[in-house]
Design a protein around this motif. Structure first.
Motif, short mmCIF file in Angstrom:
data_model
loop_
_atom_site.label_atom_id
_atom_site.label_comp_id
_atom_site.label_asym_id
_atom_site.label_seq_id
_atom_site.Cartn_x
_atom_site.Cartn_y
_atom_site.Cartn_z
N VAL A 124 38.53 29.52 30.82
CA VAL A 124 37.72 29.51 32.06
C VAL A 124 38.04 30.25 33.20
O VAL A 124 38.96 30.74 33.12
CB VAL A 124 37.93 27.95 32.79
N ARG A 125 36.75 30.67 33.99
CA ARG A 125 36.88 31.63 34.76
C ARG A 125 36.82 30.94 36.11
O ARG A 125 35.79 29.95 36.29
CB ARG A 125 35.83 32.72 34.65
N PHE A 126 37.54 30.95 37.13
CA PHE A 126 37.42 30.53 38.56
C PHE A 126 37.32 31.47 39.19
O PHE A 126 37.69 32.70 39.31
CB PHE A 126 38.95 30.03 39.00
N GLU A 127 35.93 31.33 40.13
CA GLU A 127 35.40 32.54 41.00
C GLU A 127 35.09 32.10 42.30
O GLU A 127 34.74 30.84 42.86
CB GLU A 127 34.50 33.07 40.30
N THR A 128 34.92 33.17 43.06
CA THR A 128 34.18 32.69 44.60
C THR A 128 32.87 31.77 44.26
O THR A 128 32.12 32.08 43.59
CB THR A 128 33.95 34.01 45.28
N GLY A 129 33.07 30.82 45.02
CA GLY A 129 31.85 29.77 44.91
C GLY A 129 32.16 28.60 44.29
O GLY A 129 31.36 27.59 44.52
N ALA B 227 39.11 36.66 43.89
CA ALA B 227 37.63 36.47 43.64
C ALA B 227 37.38 36.03 42.19
O ALA B 227 36.59 35.21 42.06
CB ALA B 227 37.03 37.99 43.85
N VAL B 228 37.94 36.40 41.20
CA VAL B 228 37.93 35.83 39.86
C VAL B 228 39.38 35.66 39.29
O VAL B 228 40.18 36.65 39.45
CB VAL B 228 37.04 36.91 38.94
N ARG B 229 39.53 34.67 38.44
CA ARG B 229 40.67 34.64 37.80
C ARG B 229 40.24 33.89 36.66
O ARG B 229 39.81 32.92 36.40
CB ARG B 229 41.65 33.45 38.44
N ASP B 230 40.50 34.81 35.56
CA ASP B 230 39.97 34.61 34.13
C ASP B 230 41.28 34.14 33.39
O ASP B 230 42.14 34.92 33.13
CB ASP B 230 39.31 35.64 33.39
N PHE B 231 41.21 32.77 32.94
CA PHE B 231 42.33 32.31 31.96
C PHE B 231 42.20 32.11 30.32
O PHE B 231 42.84 31.91 29.70
CB PHE B 231 42.44 30.77 32.48
N GLY B 232 40.94 32.83 30.36
CA GLY B 232 40.46 32.97 29.01
C GLY B 232 39.41 31.63 28.39
O GLY B 232 38.56 31.76 27.72
#
Length: 166
Positions: free
Chosen positions: A50-55, A43-48
């Motif tokens: 950038v955040r990749f998230e649903t949608g 649902a969320v992957r936070d790289f520090g």
């Protein structure tokens, strides 16, 4: 690959498990395949940085003759987050699963923020640990040259000329 066709993108991550996700073909000129896909990870992957998230929506550019892929990342509302680039072997299209775009990931990545202020070379430690330089020195040299090219493009204004996108 015909525009509008549904395909599977298969990122070969050897020795780790492959990553597969559905995408829609935007275009294929015989050299470059462009697909669009929603964020397919957690649902969320936070790289520090950038955040990749649903949608989130990724417009992904894969080349049959280049050692990288460029992925434009937009939030659900259409706001450009930036570009995530994978260093890969050239893409291949197979008939597997009714149409699959296969790309061997070589562990090196690059991020360019939407405003161009952040250009980050990523995962160089993973690349070194992969042993590719010992197993296949030519591929390792091509991978490093691809990362250098991506960084040069990112610092010289981005990927618009390469991908045709803003």
């Amino acid at each position: 690959m015909a525009p509008g066709a549904e395909v599977t993108v298969r990122l070969v991550k050897s020795p780790r498990p492959d990553v597969r996700y559905p995408a829609t073909v935007v275009g294929d000129d015989g050299t470059r395949v462009v697909v669009r896909a929603p964020w397919a990870g957690a649902a969320v992957r936070d790289f520090g940085f950038v955040r990749f998230e649903t949608g989130d929506v990724f417009t992904e550019h894969f080349w049959r003759d280049r050692w990288y892929a460029v992925k434009e990342v937009r939030a659900a509302d259409g706001t450009l987050k930036g570009w995530y680039c994978d260093v890969t072997r050239p893409a291949r299209v197979t008939d597997e699963d009714g149409g699959t775009l296969v790309v061997a990931d070589l562990d090196l990545d690059l991020w360019r923020s939407a405003d161009g202020r952040r250009v980050l070379r990523l995962d160089e430690d993973e690349f070194a640990a992969s042993g590719l330089a010992a197993r296949d020195p030519d591929a390792a040299a091509r991978a490093l040259a691809a990362l250098d090219e991506l960084e040069r493009l990112a610092r010289q204004g981005g990927f618009t000329a390469l991908t045709g996108s803003a």
